[in-house]
Design a protein around this motif. Sequence first.
Motif, short mmCIF file in Angstrom:
data_model
loop_
_atom_site.label_atom_id
_atom_site.label_comp_id
_atom_site.label_asym_id
_atom_site.label_seq_id
_atom_site.Cartn_x
_atom_site.Cartn_y
_atom_site.Cartn_z
N MET A 269 73.50 22.34 -21.99
CA MET A 269 74.40 21.28 -21.53
C MET A 269 74.81 20.40 -22.71
SD MET A 269 73.69 18.23 -18.73
CE MET A 269 73.63 19.37 -17.35
N ASP A 270 76.13 20.24 -22.94
CA ASP A 270 76.58 19.38 -24.03
C ASP A 270 76.73 17.95 -23.51
OD1 ASP A 270 79.00 19.18 -22.65
OD2 ASP A 270 79.98 20.71 -23.86
N ILE A 271 77.13 17.04 -24.40
CA ILE A 271 77.17 15.63 -24.04
C ILE A 271 78.18 15.34 -22.95
CG2 ILE A 271 78.82 15.05 -25.87
CD1 ILE A 271 75.87 12.88 -24.65
N LEU A 272 79.34 16.02 -22.97
CA LEU A 272 80.35 15.79 -21.95
C LEU A 272 79.87 16.25 -20.58
CD1 LEU A 272 83.67 16.75 -23.80
CD2 LEU A 272 82.78 14.47 -23.30
N GLN A 273 79.19 17.38 -20.54
CA GLN A 273 78.64 17.86 -19.28
C GLN A 273 77.58 16.90 -18.75
OE1 GLN A 273 77.43 21.76 -20.71
NE2 GLN A 273 79.11 22.76 -19.62
N ASN B 198 71.88 2.74 -32.79
CA ASN B 198 72.07 1.70 -33.79
C ASN B 198 70.76 1.31 -34.45
OD1 ASN B 198 72.19 -1.54 -34.29
ND2 ASN B 198 74.16 -0.60 -34.73
N GLN B 199 69.68 1.23 -33.65
CA GLN B 199 68.37 0.90 -34.18
C GLN B 199 67.87 1.99 -35.13
OE1 GLN B 199 66.28 -1.89 -33.78
NE2 GLN B 199 65.23 -0.84 -35.42
N ARG B 200 68.12 3.25 -34.75
CA ARG B 200 67.72 4.38 -35.59
C ARG B 200 68.41 4.31 -36.94
NH1 ARG B 200 71.00 8.78 -37.82
NH2 ARG B 200 69.67 10.61 -38.06
N ASN B 201 69.74 4.03 -36.94
CA ASN B 201 70.49 3.92 -38.19
C ASN B 201 70.01 2.75 -39.04
OD1 ASN B 201 72.04 6.13 -37.56
ND2 ASN B 201 73.74 4.95 -36.72
N SER B 202 69.68 1.64 -38.38
CA SER B 202 69.19 0.47 -39.09
C SER B 202 67.89 0.78 -39.84
CB SER B 202 68.98 -0.69 -38.12
OG SER B 202 68.43 -1.81 -38.77
N VAL B 203 66.97 1.47 -39.18
CA VAL B 203 65.69 1.82 -39.79
C VAL B 203 65.91 2.77 -40.97
CG1 VAL B 203 63.48 2.98 -39.42
CG2 VAL B 203 64.37 1.40 -37.70
N LEU C 247 75.12 0.83 -18.14
CA LEU C 247 73.80 0.48 -18.70
C LEU C 247 73.24 1.62 -19.54
CD1 LEU C 247 72.14 -1.30 -15.63
CD2 LEU C 247 72.69 -2.36 -17.82
N PHE C 248 73.37 2.84 -19.03
CA PHE C 248 72.87 4.01 -19.74
C PHE C 248 73.57 4.17 -21.08
CE2 PHE C 248 73.81 8.50 -20.71
CZ PHE C 248 72.52 8.93 -21.06
N LEU C 249 74.90 4.03 -21.11
CA LEU C 249 75.66 4.22 -22.34
C LEU C 249 75.33 3.16 -23.38
CD1 LEU C 249 79.16 5.19 -20.89
CD2 LEU C 249 77.56 6.69 -22.08
N VAL C 250 75.21 1.93 -22.94
CA VAL C 250 74.89 0.87 -23.89
C VAL C 250 73.47 1.03 -24.43
CG1 VAL C 250 74.74 -1.61 -24.25
CG2 VAL C 250 76.50 -0.69 -22.76
N GLN C 251 72.54 1.45 -23.57
CA GLN C 251 71.17 1.72 -24.04
C GLN C 251 71.16 2.82 -25.10
OE1 GLN C 251 69.38 2.52 -20.24
NE2 GLN C 251 68.43 0.50 -20.12
N CYS C 252 71.96 3.86 -24.88
CA CYS C 252 72.04 4.95 -25.87
C CYS C 252 72.56 4.42 -27.20
CB CYS C 252 72.97 6.05 -25.36
SG CYS C 252 72.29 7.02 -23.99
N VAL D 36 80.48 0.28 -23.89
CA VAL D 36 80.66 -0.82 -24.81
C VAL D 36 80.12 -0.46 -26.19
CG1 VAL D 36 80.08 -3.21 -25.30
CG2 VAL D 36 80.48 -2.49 -22.95
N LEU D 37 80.97 -0.54 -27.17
CA LEU D 37 80.56 -0.37 -28.56
C LEU D 37 80.85 -1.68 -29.25
CD1 LEU D 37 79.69 1.22 -31.05
CD2 LEU D 37 82.04 2.00 -31.29
#
Length: 241
Positions: free
Chosen positions: A1-5, A31-36, A21-26, A233-234
């Motif tokens: 299953m890809d992201i669109l599916q 963002n936290q991963r990139n920051s680290v 809520l799910f999208l913003v949590q992702c 939301v980005l």
Amino acid sequence: MDILQLFEDLMGRVTEDEFELFLVQCWIIWNQRNSVLHGGTVQDPSRLNKHVEDFLKEYRDAQEQLAIQPTTSSMQQRASWIPPSGLAYKLNFDAAVFAGINASGVGTIIRNAMGEVMVALSARGLSVMDSEEAEVLACRRAMEFAMEIGFRELVLEGENVTVRKALLSPRATCSRLGHIYWDIQCMAMGFRDFFVSCVKRSADSVAHSLARQTEEEAGVVGRVSPTCSRGFVLRQWLIYE
């Protein structure tokens, strides 16, 4: 299953608020991963939901503040903003010249066919010689911004008739600003659909306000950036030299 599916499956199982809520949590986790990875510190995971609530509230508040107000009988002579058709987005841009501080300002806002704000930018620019230079530089910065975010169907709308005519001309502009017009025309070829229109300032008041407010701000700051799929939301702070 890809992201669109995955997204399609989730949209059939949860409410729109839950999907947001799910999208913003992702996004926050990414963002936290990139920051680290770039030397930042790990934030307390227990604050995740609070961050999500704050982002969504800021996005919804921005929608209310930047909403297009219905035309009243006393404003019938004023031009009003017209939404784009179909799946296209409309980019409104404006420039301001601050002679007292030898600088200019850029204001950009992108909305969808329902008038919802997808992303906005307020940025301080360099000193310019005249209003045409300010407008064409603002136009180029707005185009760069739209491409960076990922929009590909765009209606470009400003208030300067000279800029519009130059962009639509099949002939090269042999003025001191010709190379800037050429840059914009080259970028335009990178969009799947691209149109240029011109409006009065009364129909472009938000972009104008975003440009004017940079006079009081040191540096250049990108504004709240909600974008795309079903309220996803980005939000980024975008810093430009």
